[in-house]
Enzyme design. Sequence first.
Site, mmCIF file in Angstrom:
data_model
loop_
_atom_site.group_PDB
_atom_site.id
_atom_site.type_symbol
_atom_site.label_atom_id
_atom_site.label_comp_id
_atom_site.label_asym_id
_atom_site.label_seq_id
_atom_site.Cartn_x
_atom_site.Cartn_y
_atom_site.Cartn_z
ATOM 1 N N HIS A 158 18.062 38.992 -25.161
ATOM 2 C CA HIS A 158 19.134 38.758 -24.190
ATOM 3 C C HIS A 158 19.272 39.906 -23.192
ATOM 4 O O HIS A 158 20.110 39.842 -22.288
ATOM 5 C CB HIS A 158 20.475 38.552 -24.892
ATOM 6 C CG HIS A 158 20.526 37.319 -25.746
ATOM 7 N ND1 HIS A 158 20.201 36.073 -25.272
ATOM 8 C CD2 HIS A 158 20.859 37.162 -27.060
ATOM 9 C CE1 HIS A 158 20.340 35.190 -26.247
ATOM 10 N NE2 HIS A 158 20.712 35.818 -27.337
ATOM 11 N N ASP A 193 13.915 31.598 -31.093
ATOM 12 C CA ASP A 193 15.260 31.937 -31.548
ATOM 13 C C ASP A 193 16.205 30.753 -31.283
ATOM 14 O O ASP A 193 15.957 29.918 -30.410
ATOM 15 C CB ASP A 193 15.739 33.172 -30.776
ATOM 16 C CG ASP A 193 17.029 33.754 -31.298
ATOM 17 O OD1 ASP A 193 16.967 34.676 -32.119
ATOM 18 O OD2 ASP A 193 18.106 33.284 -30.885
ATOM 19 N N HIS A 195 18.996 30.900 -29.818
ATOM 20 C CA HIS A 195 19.549 31.071 -28.476
ATOM 21 C C HIS A 195 18.431 31.275 -27.455
ATOM 22 O O HIS A 195 17.409 31.891 -27.753
ATOM 23 C CB HIS A 195 20.489 32.281 -28.438
ATOM 24 C CG HIS A 195 21.594 32.225 -29.431
ATOM 25 N ND1 HIS A 195 21.501 32.809 -30.684
ATOM 26 C CD2 HIS A 195 22.818 31.658 -29.365
ATOM 27 C CE1 HIS A 195 22.624 32.610 -31.344
ATOM 28 N NE2 HIS A 195 23.435 31.909 -30.571
ATOM 29 N N ASP A 282 17.671 32.376 -36.720
ATOM 30 C CA ASP A 282 19.017 31.806 -36.663
ATOM 31 C C ASP A 282 19.016 30.315 -36.341
ATOM 32 O O ASP A 282 20.079 29.689 -36.306
ATOM 33 C CB ASP A 282 19.909 32.558 -35.675
ATOM 34 C CG ASP A 282 19.219 32.931 -34.378
ATOM 35 O OD1 ASP A 282 18.030 32.600 -34.205
ATOM 36 O OD2 ASP A 282 19.877 33.556 -33.524
#
Length: 343
Positions: A158, A193, A195, A282
Amino acid sequence: MKAFYAQEQKRHDPKGFLSSGAPQPNPEQPERVERLLIGARDAGCSVVRPRDHGLGPIAAVHTPEYLDFLEHIYARWQRIAEASDEVIPNIHPLARDGRYPASAVGQAGYHMADTACPISGETWESVRWSAWSAVDAADAVLAGDRAAYALCRPPGHHAFADVAGGFCFLNNSAVAAQRFLSNASRVVILDIDLHHGNGTQGIFYQRSDVLTVSIHADPVRFYPFFWGHADERGEGPGLGYNLNLPLERKSGDADFLAALDVAFRRIRAYAPDALVVALGLDAFEGDPFGGLSVSTSGFARMGAAIAGLGLPTAIVHEGGYLCDALSDNLTSFLTGFGATGKL
């Protein structure tokens, strides 16, 4: 397979953040390291301490202005009367058009996208060692290893060239990809991931020497919200070199593997020399974020499928938070990646 990790990576110990407007304990905890080390060793990895590479490989991706901020902001913040224990922004610019504030408060807002990346006195040291783990994983592959694993904590996908966000400060996957380019013409980053890897996308969005592919929960109602949509294809020289494959919430193994098939078609068309896997665990059905529903055995199938690309590969760790199966999920992926044929 070598697994690169330095104990200094545990020193960053964030206390809290806001999730959907509610104060919560920060889930990016040092304990993640212990679980992931178990998972790596159970997969047969040998844990190796990375070298101190200095700022060169990091500065190849991040701006000097931003690196200076990360190194010094905590000390500057503590000079503010009644300052919080951690650097957390309380203001953000509506436009980043060249104006740069002199104050610590203004710079925190400029360089930090959200409240999930608080900076303490230990953060700068931890994030450098995390990035150096990614550098050494890439170097091991460049030296002839088929693959290497970087236990990067704090994570990185990120983080933009000059912005922290979502638990991330330095973009370890981007650092590894840039390192590969010292001996490769084309590199692909495959982000799996939960996200979207918005920072990674941002760093390479106008470049054609790195293809970025991300499979993630649809951001229309999920972090990072503003990036990760299917119509984001790159800009300028990078047009056509970014592929987002958003999945509906609670999608499981079959949907994720189907998205991987789409990703592989694009990757093969790019004919890359090397691969960076931005590995988030995740997407697991029992992860605290609860966005997707990949099973532990599903991670093994994903690892085997990605290994089938036959590319020199650096596996760079991203998300995956504290749950009973965290170490098992890593073992499953790494074991699957090392397997031949179907599991």
